[in-house]
Design a protein around this motif. Sequence first.
Motif, PDB file in Angstrom:
ATOM      1  N   PHE A 112       0.800  -1.230   0.000  1.00 31.98           N
ATOM      2  CA  PHE A 112       0.000   0.000   0.000  1.00 31.98           C
ATOM      3  C   PHE A 112       0.834   1.282   0.000  1.00 31.98           C
ATOM      4  N   GLY A 113       2.156   1.167  -0.037  1.00 31.92           N
ATOM      5  CA  GLY A 113       3.011   2.340  -0.120  1.00 31.92           C
ATOM      6  C   GLY A 113       3.077   3.169   1.149  1.00 31.92           C
ATOM      7  N   ILE A 114       2.720   2.576   2.301  1.00 30.86           N
ATOM      8  CA  ILE A 114       2.740   3.304   3.571  1.00 30.86           C
ATOM      9  C   ILE A 114       4.141   3.238   4.177  1.00 30.86           C
ATOM     10  N   PRO A 115       4.791   4.378   4.405  1.00 29.81           N
ATOM     11  CA  PRO A 115       6.161   4.360   4.930  1.00 29.81           C
ATOM     12  C   PRO A 115       6.199   4.093   6.431  1.00 29.81           C
ATOM     13  N   LYS A 116       7.315   3.598   6.919  1.00 22.05           N
ATOM     14  CA  LYS A 116       7.518   3.503   8.358  1.00 22.05           C
ATOM     15  C   LYS A 116       8.156   4.808   8.839  1.00 22.05           C
ATOM     16  N   ILE A 117       7.958   5.103  10.101  1.00 29.07           N
ATOM     17  CA  ILE A 117       8.430   6.356  10.679  1.00 29.07           C
ATOM     18  C   ILE A 117       9.330   6.049  11.876  1.00 29.07           C
ATOM     19  N   PRO A 118      10.562   6.583  11.897  1.00 27.85           N
ATOM     20  CA  PRO A 118      11.451   6.336  13.041  1.00 27.85           C
ATOM     21  C   PRO A 118      10.893   6.957  14.325  1.00 27.85           C
ATOM     22  N   LEU A 119      11.061   6.242  15.426  1.00 24.32           N
ATOM     23  CA  LEU A 119      10.695   6.766  16.741  1.00 24.32           C
ATOM     24  C   LEU A 119      11.917   7.418  17.384  1.00 24.32           C
ATOM     25  N   ASP A 120      11.672   8.296  18.343  1.00 27.78           N
ATOM     26  CA  ASP A 120      12.778   8.962  19.025  1.00 27.78           C
ATOM     27  C   ASP A 120      13.599   7.968  19.837  1.00 27.78           C
ATOM     28  N   LYS A 121      12.944   6.936  20.351  1.00 28.19           N
ATOM     29  CA  LYS A 121      13.625   5.888  21.106  1.00 28.19           C
ATOM     30  C   LYS A 121      12.835   4.600  20.971  1.00 28.19           C
ATOM     31  N   LYS A 122      13.411   3.518  21.401  1.00 34.53           N
ATOM     32  CA  LYS A 122      12.766   2.214  21.248  1.00 34.53           C
ATOM     33  C   LYS A 122      11.462   2.156  22.030  1.00 34.53           C
ATOM     34  N   LEU A 123      10.422   1.658  21.382  1.00 36.17           N
ATOM     35  CA  LEU A 123       9.145   1.390  22.029  1.00 36.17           C
ATOM     36  C   LEU A 123       9.198  -0.038  22.569  1.00 36.17           C
ATOM     37  N   SER A 124       9.219  -0.185  23.869  1.00 33.35           N
ATOM     38  CA  SER A 124       9.333  -1.508  24.480  1.00 33.35           C
ATOM     39  C   SER A 124       8.468  -1.573  25.723  1.00 33.35           C
ATOM     40  N   GLY A 125       7.651  -2.600  25.809  1.00 35.35           N
ATOM     41  CA  GLY A 125       6.810  -2.774  26.972  1.00 35.35           C
ATOM     42  C   GLY A 125       5.496  -3.430  26.632  1.00 35.35           C
ATOM     43  N   VAL A 126       4.590  -3.429  27.598  1.00 36.10           N
ATOM     44  CA  VAL A 126       3.262  -4.010  27.438  1.00 36.10           C
ATOM     45  C   VAL A 126       2.262  -2.877  27.583  1.00 36.10           C
ATOM     46  N   PHE A 127       1.501  -2.623  26.515  1.00 34.22           N
ATOM     47  CA  PHE A 127       0.687  -1.412  26.455  1.00 34.22           C
ATOM     48  C   PHE A 127      -0.805  -1.726  26.373  1.00 34.22           C
ATOM     49  N   GLU A 128      -1.584  -0.786  26.898  1.00 33.72           N
ATOM     50  CA  GLU A 128      -3.036  -0.901  26.851  1.00 33.72           C
ATOM     51  C   GLU A 128      -3.535  -0.533  25.454  1.00 33.72           C
ATOM     52  N   HIS A 129      -4.450  -1.346  24.928  1.00 33.48           N
ATOM     53  CA  HIS A 129      -5.036  -1.113  23.607  1.00 33.48           C
ATOM     54  C   HIS A 129      -6.555  -1.118  23.707  1.00 33.48           C
ATOM     55  N   ARG A 130      -7.189  -0.586  22.709  1.00 32.39           N
ATOM     56  CA  ARG A 130      -8.652  -0.620  22.640  1.00 32.39           C
ATOM     57  C   ARG A 130      -9.082  -1.086  21.250  1.00 32.39           C
ATOM     58  N   VAL A 131     -10.204  -1.760  21.212  1.00 30.98           N
ATOM     59  CA  VAL A 131     -10.776  -2.225  19.952  1.00 30.98           C
ATOM     60  C   VAL A 131     -11.508  -1.060  19.293  1.00 30.98           C
ATOM     61  N   VAL A 132     -11.231  -0.846  18.018  1.00 30.44           N
ATOM     62  CA  VAL A 132     -11.876   0.221  17.249  1.00 30.44           C
ATOM     63  C   VAL A 132     -13.065  -0.323  16.468  1.00 30.44           C
ATOM     64  N   ARG A 133     -12.882  -1.464  15.825  1.00 33.53           N
ATOM     65  CA  ARG A 133     -13.952  -2.090  15.035  1.00 33.53           C
ATOM     66  C   ARG A 133     -14.471  -3.303  15.823  1.00 33.53           C
ATOM     67  N   LYS A 134     -15.450  -3.084  16.665  1.00 30.53           N
ATOM     68  CA  LYS A 134     -15.885  -4.120  17.597  1.00 30.53           C
ATOM     69  C   LYS A 134     -16.593  -5.291  16.917  1.00 30.53           C
ATOM     70  N   LYS A 135     -17.079  -5.082  15.695  1.00 28.50           N
ATOM     71  CA  LYS A 135     -17.770  -6.166  14.998  1.00 28.50           C
ATOM     72  C   LYS A 135     -16.832  -6.984  14.102  1.00 28.50           C
ATOM     73  N   ALA A 136     -15.573  -6.611  14.053  1.00 24.88           N
ATOM     74  CA  ALA A 136     -14.612  -7.375  13.253  1.00 24.88           C
ATOM     75  C   ALA A 136     -14.413  -8.750  13.877  1.00 24.88           C
ATOM     76  N   MET A 137     -14.481  -9.802  13.069  1.00 22.77           N
ATOM     77  CA  MET A 137     -14.357 -11.159  13.597  1.00 22.77           C
ATOM     78  C   MET A 137     -12.970 -11.413  14.175  1.00 22.77           C
ATOM     79  N   LEU A 138     -11.985 -10.676  13.718  1.00 20.17           N
ATOM     80  CA  LEU A 138     -10.627 -10.869  14.223  1.00 20.17           C
ATOM     81  C   LEU A 138     -10.530 -10.562  15.713  1.00 20.17           C
ATOM     82  N   VAL A 139     -11.379  -9.666  16.211  1.00 18.38           N
ATOM     83  CA  VAL A 139     -11.314  -9.285  17.622  1.00 18.38           C
ATOM     84  C   VAL A 139     -12.541  -9.803  18.383  1.00 18.38           C
TER      85      VAL A 139
END
Length: 305
Positions: free
Chosen positions: A153-180
């Motif tokens: 899809f031609g979407i570039p990656k973006i460098p972060l200022d520092k490493k993202l490492s850990g266990v993070f809280e997430h939320r479901v956006v598409r609640k009817k998606a079978m994947l979630v």
Amino acid sequence: MPIKIPGSLPANKILNSENIFVMTEKRAITQDIRPLKIALVNLMPTKITTETQLLRLLGNSPLQVEFDFINTATHNSKNTPSAHLSSFYKDFEMIKDQKYDGMIITGAPVEKMEFEDVDYWDELKKIMEWSNTNVTSTLHICWAAQAGLYYHFGIPKIPLDKKLSGVFEHRVVRKKAMLVRGFDDVFYAPHSRYTTVSKEDIKKVSDLQITAESDDAGIYIVTSKDKKKIFVTGHSEYDRLTLHEEYMRDIEKGLNIDVPKNYYPNDNPKNAPVMRWRAHANLLFTNWLNYYVYQTTPYDITKIK
């Protein structure tokens, strides 16, 4: 889903000890059903560990799943015994004429490099292009998610200022998606990376849907509308100690690295890590295998397109 693997694969003993339903090839041939065929493109340096992590999540259900382990011919793996690779792995040229119900492409510790500078990039592009017509659904993990979003899809990656490492809280956006299906509104997942993708870039592509995200870790799950491409930017397959081992390696290298967030009690590496993502990980992989592979793939595997 019982996973069909060679009896001599190192993961076999570990998974049996954990009461994961593993079926050896000898037993599988006595069952008169068509197993799901999954190709695992393993780009991680510690391939045996990654095999075990993913097989653990894809096991313990009534259907057979058999795997082809794929490595890249254009990269010499230094962290996996050559005997293991020669016994259990194939390269793309050996499987390119086959069809697969599903495919998983793992992450790789190359996110600081430009995609075109990775020594197996051209080979991986061939695999991703081939997956369009030879695989029912492909699950891309971490760096592979960024690589797939970039290639397809031609979407570039973006460098972060520092490493993202850990266990993070997430939320479901598409609640009817079978994947979630079955996910809690808020769930946890590990991340370990130096780059990210932009929500704005993804929203510009009409064929993509954001399914889950995090205020701290950014976009987590993106899917194509035809369900053939799943992109997961984190590492839900990680074991309890995987982030710890990565952190210790970074410290030994003398890197100025932060303690993984929300991982050790009181953020103290001397404390045993808390595992809070196992249920989510099992649901993610089970839902993908059921709703995006098994319920979608044709019985006649040659008709996959």
